[in-house]
Each structure stands twice: as C-alpha cells, then as structure tokens.
Design an enzyme around this catalytic site. Structure first.
Site, PDB file in Angstrom:
ATOM      1  N   TYR A 137       9.958 -22.601  29.833  1.00 42.19           N
ATOM      2  CA  TYR A 137      11.249 -23.132  30.298  1.00 42.19           C
ATOM      3  C   TYR A 137      11.318 -24.643  30.104  1.00 42.19           C
ATOM      4  O   TYR A 137      12.409 -25.220  30.088  1.00 42.19           O
ATOM      5  CB  TYR A 137      11.477 -22.832  31.784  1.00 42.19           C
ATOM      6  CG  TYR A 137      11.571 -21.373  32.159  1.00 42.19           C
ATOM      7  CD1 TYR A 137      11.652 -20.364  31.206  1.00 42.19           C
ATOM      8  CD2 TYR A 137      11.584 -21.005  33.504  1.00 42.19           C
ATOM      9  CE1 TYR A 137      11.731 -19.038  31.572  1.00 42.19           C
ATOM     10  CE2 TYR A 137      11.669 -19.659  33.883  1.00 42.19           C
ATOM     11  CZ  TYR A 137      11.728 -18.689  32.907  1.00 42.19           C
ATOM     12  OH  TYR A 137      11.793 -17.371  33.280  1.00 42.19           O
ATOM     13  N   ILE A 320      15.046 -12.974  41.918  1.00 45.42           N
ATOM     14  CA  ILE A 320      15.016 -14.434  41.706  1.00 45.42           C
ATOM     15  C   ILE A 320      16.252 -14.868  40.903  1.00 45.42           C
ATOM     16  O   ILE A 320      16.135 -15.279  39.746  1.00 45.42           O
ATOM     17  CB  ILE A 320      13.723 -14.865  40.993  1.00 45.42           C
ATOM     18  CG1 ILE A 320      13.410 -13.923  39.816  1.00 45.42           C
ATOM     19  CG2 ILE A 320      12.554 -14.914  41.956  1.00 45.42           C
ATOM     20  CD1 ILE A 320      12.271 -14.407  38.929  1.00 45.42           C
ATOM     21  N   ASN A 332      23.841 -16.863  47.548  1.00 39.25           N
ATOM     22  CA  ASN A 332      22.857 -15.848  47.172  1.00 39.25           C
ATOM     23  C   ASN A 332      21.807 -15.613  48.264  1.00 39.25           C
ATOM     24  O   ASN A 332      21.188 -14.542  48.297  1.00 39.25           O
ATOM     25  CB  ASN A 332      22.146 -16.258  45.878  1.00 39.25           C
ATOM     26  CG  ASN A 332      23.048 -16.160  44.664  1.00 39.25           C
ATOM     27  OD1 ASN A 332      24.087 -15.498  44.700  1.00 39.25           O
ATOM     28  ND2 ASN A 332      22.667 -16.838  43.587  1.00 39.25           N
TER      29      ASN A 332
END
Length: 360
Positions: A137, A320, A332
């Site tokens: 990432y 996640i 969330n």
C-alpha cells in the site's frame, strides 16, 4: 462296710462330675476359640471386602473423573473445531494464537500520505482499535504517524491497538528483512498480526517460516494468510509449517460469502477476515442498492453500509472497511447498537452468488 461303699460311690460320682465339667469347659473353650477365630477371619474378610469396595469405589471415581476430563477435553476440542467465537458485546474475538483481536477495524488500501494518517487517527479517536495496512500500500509510515498522534493525544495506548500489516510477494525470499522493514516504517516494537499478502507456491512456505521465526523473537504476535481461496492451497502451506494461521483475509461480502473456506477453517480455529467488506470501490452501490439489504436498512433505521457490516460480524467475519471520509469512518463504527434477526440473517445468506468483484 455299707458306709464305706456309700462314700466310695459318692467319691466316684464327684470325680465323674468333675471330669465331665472339665471336658465341657475345654469344649466350650475350644468353641470360643473357634468362634473368635471365625470372627477374626470374618472380620478380616469384611476388611478385605471393604478394601475391595473402597478400591472399586476409588477406581469408579477415577474412571468418572477420567470420563469427565475426557468430556471436558472433547468440549475444548469441539469449541475449537466449531470456530472462534465472536464477542459481539465487546467487539473482539480470541485468536488461536491466544491474542484478542477487534472484529471491526479500518482498512487503508489506496490511502496514502495524509489520507492514511488522518483516517487512522480519526478511527482511533472514534473507538476503532484495529488498523489494517500492507507494505504494498506504500502507507505503513503514514499509518504509524496516525497511531502515534492518537497515542500522544491520549485516545489510546499502544497495548490497546491491534495493528495488521502484510508481506508482499516480492519480499518472500527475504522475509526477515521484510519484517524488520515493516516494523521500522510503522515505528513499532512489535506487530500484532502479519500475513502473507498472496498465495505464491514457489516460496510462500519460506516466507511463512520467516514469520514463525519472528514470532519466537517477539517481533510478531500472530501470523496468517491472505488470498488463499481453496482448501487445498491453504492446507499446502499449513502442512509445511508449524504455526497454524490465526487468520485468513479474503475478499468476502454478501455476494461472495466464502462459505467453503470458512467451513474448512473451522477445524483450525482460523478466523475469516474480509477485505472489500462493502464490495470495494466501484461496487459498493451495487450492494447498497440491493433490495434485501436496503429493505433491512430501512427496517432498522440504518444505512446499507451499517447493515452489511453488522451482517459480517454476526456471520463471523472480521471487517475492515476503508474510508478517507471522517463521517463515514464514524458511521461504519456505529453498528453495535442493533442486531439483525435470524430471519434477516437468512435473507442475507440467501444473497450469496459466489461472485467476486476483484480479479486478484
């Protein structure tokens, strides 16, 4: 003469009586001795019987205890074979490694620089305790800065945070170096969970063994896998290594519920974690607009995203979801104040198409 005869007769009679008395006494004595001997023997036999009974009772008690212990052991094994239990009240699950893991976290895929730092910071401020990143990432350092900000401002301590990162396939030949590099970029003394990012049969066993070594050194606490989509591929690595994976992170959402793999994982006590829990960018609206999901959302006064995330937790999937939107991150997390009914869970299960959105 007669007098002498009478006296002699009396003396003879007395002697006879005396002899009879002596014989009777000896006979009685013999009988008494016999009775004593018999009673002693009987007593001995009784003691022996009591001892036998006592031994048998003890043996029975030991047998019962052994059976109880066996039942207890079977229950413990059964508990493992049935999969790890999610604590929905506290929002955690106990991994087979012995460490407790939050069941809802924030993902950082496609978040870079300040986006990743701020998202992690906001998440920790709002109550999240699970952070997911990866070497590929390119944001481990940013994630580390977001964690440090939250710690410095007193929202959390390091011990309260569960950090996951992933080893990329290019690093499998140098696993030890990859682990040390992730620790340095994150600015942490240990990583709560490291997982291999993809199946790569040519060298993933060696990479996993490097993670096992790092566990023994205290650098990693738990280890797992990602993107292993068949029982055969999963078992290939498990059979060649020592530490059972604590977690498998695969694409999992209402249209791809990973039923086969989840069933296979139960025997190992390995937990399923979902990446793309909401379908991923470009596909979220497809799930949000699904009539079943939107209908359940309307019934609970929640958003479709919240319904999907709540479904994940009740279905036994760690979720996640990723976001760089501060409001969405908070939204969330607000899924612990309601519960889907059995009927609603059945409706969600019925959406499974075994359809993946991603091609990797």
């Amino acid at each position: 003469m007669k007098t002498k005869q009478i006296v002699a007769f009396i003396l003879s009679l007395v002697m006879c009586l005396f002899l009879i008395a002596c014989g009777t006494t000896e006979e009685q004595t013999d009988r008494v001795d016999e009775l004593v001997e018999n009673e002693t023997l009987a007593g001995s036999q009784t003691d022996s019987t009591d001892t036998d009974i006592g031994n048998k009772t003890q043996e029975n008690d030991q047998t019962e205890m052994a059976e109880e212990n066996s039942d207890s052991e079977q229950q413990e094994v059964s508990g493992i074979s049935e999969g790890q239990v999610f604590d929905l009240e506290n929002g955690t699950v106990m991994l087979n490694s012995g460490y407790e893991m939050p069941i809802l976290g924030i993902g950082t895929f496609r978040l870079s620089g300040s986006e990743a730092e701020n998202s992690v910071y906001w998440a920790l401020r709002d109550g999240y305790r699970l952070i997911d990143t990866a070497r590929i990432y390119g944001n481990e350092a940013d994630v580390g800065r977001g964690i440090q900000r939250a710690i410095e401002e007193g929202f959390v301590t390091r011990e309260e945070i569960f950090v996951t990162t992933k080893m990329w396939t290019d690093d499998f030949d140098n696993g030890a170096e990859a682990i040390n590099a992730s620790l340095e970029r994150l600015g942490l003394d240990y990583i709560d969970l490291m997982i291999l990012h993809h199946s790569q049969p040519s060298n993933d066993v060696e990479a996993y063994q490097a993670m096992e070594q790092a566990v023994s050194e205290g650098k990693l606490r738990s280890i797992g896998l990602s993107n292993y989509y068949t029982p055969e591929d999963f078992d290939r690595l498990v059979n060649a290594t020592s530490i059972t994976p604590a977690l498998l992170q695969n694409e999992t959402h209402p249209y791809h519920q990973s039923m086969e793999m989840k069933e296979h994982l139960r025997q190992y006590g390995t937990v399923m974690e979902s990446w793309f829990p909401l379908g991923g960018r470009g596909n979220t609206q497809t799930l949000f607009n699904d009539e079943v999901i939107s209908g359940i959302a309307q019934a609970h006064g929640k958003t479709s995203a919240q319904i999907i995330l709540r479904w994940h937790l009740q279905a036994g999937n760690i979720a996640i979801p990723g976001s760089s939107n501060e409001d969405h991150i908070q939204e969330n997390f607000e899924i612990f104040d309601f519960e889907l009914t059995d009927e609603e869970m059945e409706q969600m299960t019925g959406l499974d198409r075994n359809e993946r959105f991603a091609g990797y």
